[in-house]
Each structure stands twice: as structure tokens, then as C-alpha cells.
Enzyme design. Structure first.
Site, PDB file in Angstrom:
ATOM      1  CE  LYS A  68      -0.153  -0.456   4.948  1.00  0.00           C
ATOM      2  NZ  LYS A  68      -1.146  -0.856   6.064  1.00  0.00           N
ATOM      3  NE  ARG A 166      -6.796  -0.038  11.083  1.00  0.00           N
ATOM      4  CZ  ARG A 166      -5.574  -0.129  10.564  1.00  0.00           C
ATOM      5  NH1 ARG A 166      -4.842   1.119  10.300  1.00  0.00           N
ATOM      6  NH2 ARG A 166      -5.220  -1.202  10.052  1.00  0.00           N
ATOM      7  CE1 TYR A 295      11.051  32.395   4.353  1.00  0.00           C
ATOM      8  CE2 TYR A 295      11.643  29.953   3.794  1.00  0.00           C
ATOM      9  CZ  TYR A 295      11.081  31.381   3.440  1.00  0.00           C
ATOM     10  OH  TYR A 295      10.815  31.470   2.136  1.00  0.00           O
ATOM     11  CG  MET A 342       7.995  24.003   0.327  1.00  0.00           C
ATOM     12  SD  MET A 342       6.689  25.149  -0.695  1.00  0.00           S
ATOM     13  CE  MET A 342       5.958  26.049   0.304  1.00  0.00           C
TER      14      MET A 342
END
Ligand SMILES: *Cc1c(COP(=O)(O)O)cnc(C)c1O
Length: 405
Positions: A68, A166, A295, A342
Site C-alpha cells: 500500500k 478500526r 527563516y 520548503m
């Protein structure tokens, strides 16, 4: 709409409409793969890990490969292929789309869908011969109806909720479920499964309780004359630490990737991480005392120092840490400094004069203190989150060519 070239037919790559690129995954020949920040996936190590796990496994125990979320970011088809080569009985994914991509890639073995389905997905599941893990009566009824109309008998795995709360039928509500089950003539119970909430920590108290509940569910099935071929309860942690819970099949996701589910679970010597994160230094800044970096000015030089600028950041899934991590360059550890941006990570290379633009840096790999678990520790999460968190913006480079399935 264009779907972008496949990696194998770059020469006949379709022309893209100008200004539009709908290709979500750049192919290996795409210019983007030359980005100076990339994930390296070592398929030889993957096969080696798989072989080591295989020889660690007791005779008669089967395994399915959980691929997955693109095999936790490693590439679902590549990981599935290695699993098939080492004898996986099945593949498992979470979404319908993940299953369809495996079918498109040519995988014909059973694919188990984990979790619950939306009714709209069911016709596609039938068409592509996907195996459902069922834990909901209304979906079971619909699935039965659909299979019946198509004149088919379909195998399912019954999911038992033993405490995770779940998915699945509560173990103590199984008798009521089974009253209805008898009427679902187009469904065949090929498997029965449950999932541990905590299998890889030292305290196995709750895991044992779940196991008892699973046994009571199996007895309940047996009283009704149902003995599914595949009984399974273990993920990687359960496989490593709870041999009494192996039953017929174990579901392995993270272990073949060379990452242990926890710091305390059993180790198999020779297993190493398959994925590394690397980048090239794009600039080196000489800072004077009092100069700050990035930053928020989270790092200020107290003495002259050299800072290497790396062209990736939290936009790529690198954790947004401050002065807590490290990376390796020219065989030496360099502390991560300032705040991760980022698109940028800074490392202090004052004591590593060879570090220059173009030097290759390892930000995650098999080096001690530089594993997915270390990144998880710095950022207060788990290694699964780190592995699945790398964005598609980071190209994947595969270190050996896998054989065709
Ligand atoms: C993800 C998942 C697994 C695999 O877990 P690992 O710890 O990665 O081995 C197994 N079973 C289920 C139900 C899962 O959701």
C-alpha cells in the site's frame, strides 16, 4: 489528456500539449529525474532482505506482501515483484486504485484489499478479481448480490475486530454475523484475519488479549463448520515478536524494506534499509560571527563557519525540524542547522573542508543515526510516516533493474 511516457518507451514518448503536464510520476528519462535531490531504492538490498526473511520463516508459513501507498514510497510494482520472486502468496493494498495499478502492471496473483470498501467500488473489484477483506454486513450483502448476478462465487477474507476498533466484525458479535453469512451463497470465506494494535513493543499484554479474542472467533467459525484456508493476524512486528500468532500467513509491509517497525522488536541480521535520500550541495556559504541562516533566524554563527545549502525541504517530505537533525557528507556527519524550508535544508560543514557544491549528501539511509527511525525521532513521528511522506516531487532512482514478472 496525456498520461506521460512509460519508463520503458522513452523513445516513443508522446508529445505533451504545451504548458500542460498531467504526468504524476516522471519517467526515468524525464529531465526531472536529474534533479539534484532524489530517493535511491536499492532493489538488490530489497531482494536480499526478502531472502533473509524467507529463510528466517518457519516451514509452512506463507506471507503476503503489503505494498500500500506505493510500498511505503518505494514503488509498489518493484516491491511486489521482489515479493513474488521470493514466493509471496498474495499482495495487499488499501485503495482500489493501488490494486488496479498492480493489475495493469501484470500481477495476476490474489490482491487483498485492506480496509472497507465503498459500494461504488464493488463492480470494479469484481471486474479485476480483487479479494475483499470484509467486516461489514451491508457491504457483504452487496458483494454477495453482485457476485451472484455475475454467476460467480468469490473468496473473501473475514476481518475480525479484536480490539483495534478500526475495521471488522467485533469478535463477540461474530455469532450474529454468521447467522447472516449462511445466506450469502456467492461468498466463500477463504481467509479470516485480524490486526494488532501494538505488536512491536516490549509489553505484549494487549496483543495477547487480541490473540485470545481471535482464537475465540476461530472457534466460533469452526462450530459453524467454517475453516478458512488463510488465518492471519501478524504484520511485521507480529511476525518478528509473536510466533504464536503466525497462523497460516503473515502480512509483511515494512520489514522487507529493511526498516524495523520499532526500536525494540527482534532483529534479523543482514537486513538493511532499501531506501536512501540523497542530494547534491548546491551552494556553500561562509558565515561570519553573528550571521544567521534561513527563516526565523533559527541558527546564528558564533564563529566563522561554512554552511552547505541542499536543494530539498519540507515540500519534499523532509521533516520541518530546527537544529536537530544531521546528514552525512564525505563520510562524516554534519549537523542540520536553522529551520528546514520548503525547498532547502542547511548543514554545517565547517569541519568538512572537502564539502563543496556538487558534493553528495545522504540525508537518510542505512548509516547509523541516519535511518528513517532517526528522522522520525527528530520530528516526533514514526518511521512509517517518514517513508510514506516523501513527495512525488522527489525522483526515485532504482539501483538495479528488476526482472519482468
Ligand atoms: C499496513 C498493514 C500491514 C503491514 O504492516 P507492517 O508493519 O508494515 O508490516 C499489515 N496488515 C494490515 C491490516 C495493514 O494495514
Amino acid at each position: 489528456m496525456t498520461t506521460g511516457p512509460k519508463s520503458s518507451d522513452a523513445a516513443s514518448a508522446p508529445v505533451r500539449p504545451s504548458g500542460v503536464d498531467t504526468s504524476p510520476h516522471p519517467s526515468r528519462s524525464h529531465p526531472e529525474t536529474h534533479r539534484p535531490a532524489w530517493l535511491e531504492v536499492n532493489l538488490d538490498q530489497l531482494r536480499h532482505n526478502s531472502a533473509l526473511i524467507r529463510s528466517d520463516m518457519p516451514d509452512g508459513l506463507a506471507f503476503l506482501s503489503v505494498v500500500k501507498d506505493d510500498a511505503y514510497g518505494h514503488g509498489a510494482t518493484e516491491v511486489a515483484r521482489a515479493a513474488v520472486e521470493t514466493g509471496a502468496q498474495m499482495l495487499a493494498v488499501y485503495t482500489l486504485g493501488e490494486a488496479l495499478r498492480l493489475r495493469e502492471a501484470g500481477f495476476t496473483l490474489p490482491i487483498l484489499l485492506l480496509g472497507e470498501r465503498d459500494p461504488d467500488e464493488l463492480p470494479h473489484c469484481l471486474e479485476h478479481k480483487l479479494t475483499l477483506s470484509l467486516g461489514d454486513l451491508s457491504i457483504a450483502r452487496r458483494w454477495n448480490e453482485l457476485a451472484g448476478k455475475a454467476g460467480q462465487e468469490v473468496g473473501v477474507h473475514l476481518k475480525i475486530n479484536t480490539g483495534m476498533n478500526r475495521y471488522g466484525v467485533r469478535w463477540d458479535e461474530l455469532p450474529a454475523f454468521l447467522n447472516e453469512w449462511g445466506g450469502l451463497r456467492s461468498l466463500r470465506m477463504d481467509g479470516v484475519m485480524s490486526h494488532f494494535a501494538q505488536s512491536d513493543e516490549i509489553d505484549k499484554t494487549f496483543a495477547r488479549q487480541q490473540l485470545e479474542r481471535f482464537h475465540s472467533a476461530l472457534e466460533c467459525l469452526a462450530r459453524g463448520g467454517i475453516r478458512p484456508r488463510w488465518r492471519h493476524h501478524c504484520n511485521s512486528g507480529g511476525y518478528l515478536d509473536l510466533p504464536e500468532a503466525h497462523f497460516d500467513l503473515v502480512r509483511l509491509g515494512i520489514l522487507p524494506l529493511g526498516v524495523y517497525p520499532s526500536a525494540v522488536c527482534r532483529r534479523i541480521p543482514g537486513i538493511e534499509p532499501v531506501m536512501s535520500l540523497r542530494a547534491k550541495v548546491v551552494a556553500v556559504r561562509n558565515l561570519r560571527p553573528g550571521d544567521s541562516v534561513g527563516y526565523g533566524m533559527r541558527f546564528t554563527a558564533s564563529a566563522p563557519c561554512r554552511i552547505a545549502v541542499l536543494p530539498l525541504g519540507y515540500g519534499d517530505g523532509y521533516p520541518r525540524i530546527r537544529n536537530t537533525g544531521q546528514a552525512m557528507i564525505h563520510g562524516q556527519y554534519a549537523p542540520q542547522v536553522g529551520s528546514v524550508a520548503m525547498d532547502t535544508v542547511f548543514i554545517d560543514v565547517t569541519r568538512i573542508p572537502q564539502a563543496q557544491p556538487g558534493s553528495i549528501v545522504t540525508l537518510m539511509g542505512s548509516e547509523p543515526d541516519l535511518t528513517a527511525r532517526d528522522l522520525a525521532k527528530w520530528s516526533g513521528t514514526v518511521c512509517y510516516d517518514i517513508l510514506t511522506g516523501w513527495s512525488s516531487r522527489l525522483p526515485r532512482r532504482y539501483l538495479s533493474t528488476p526482472s519482468i514478472p
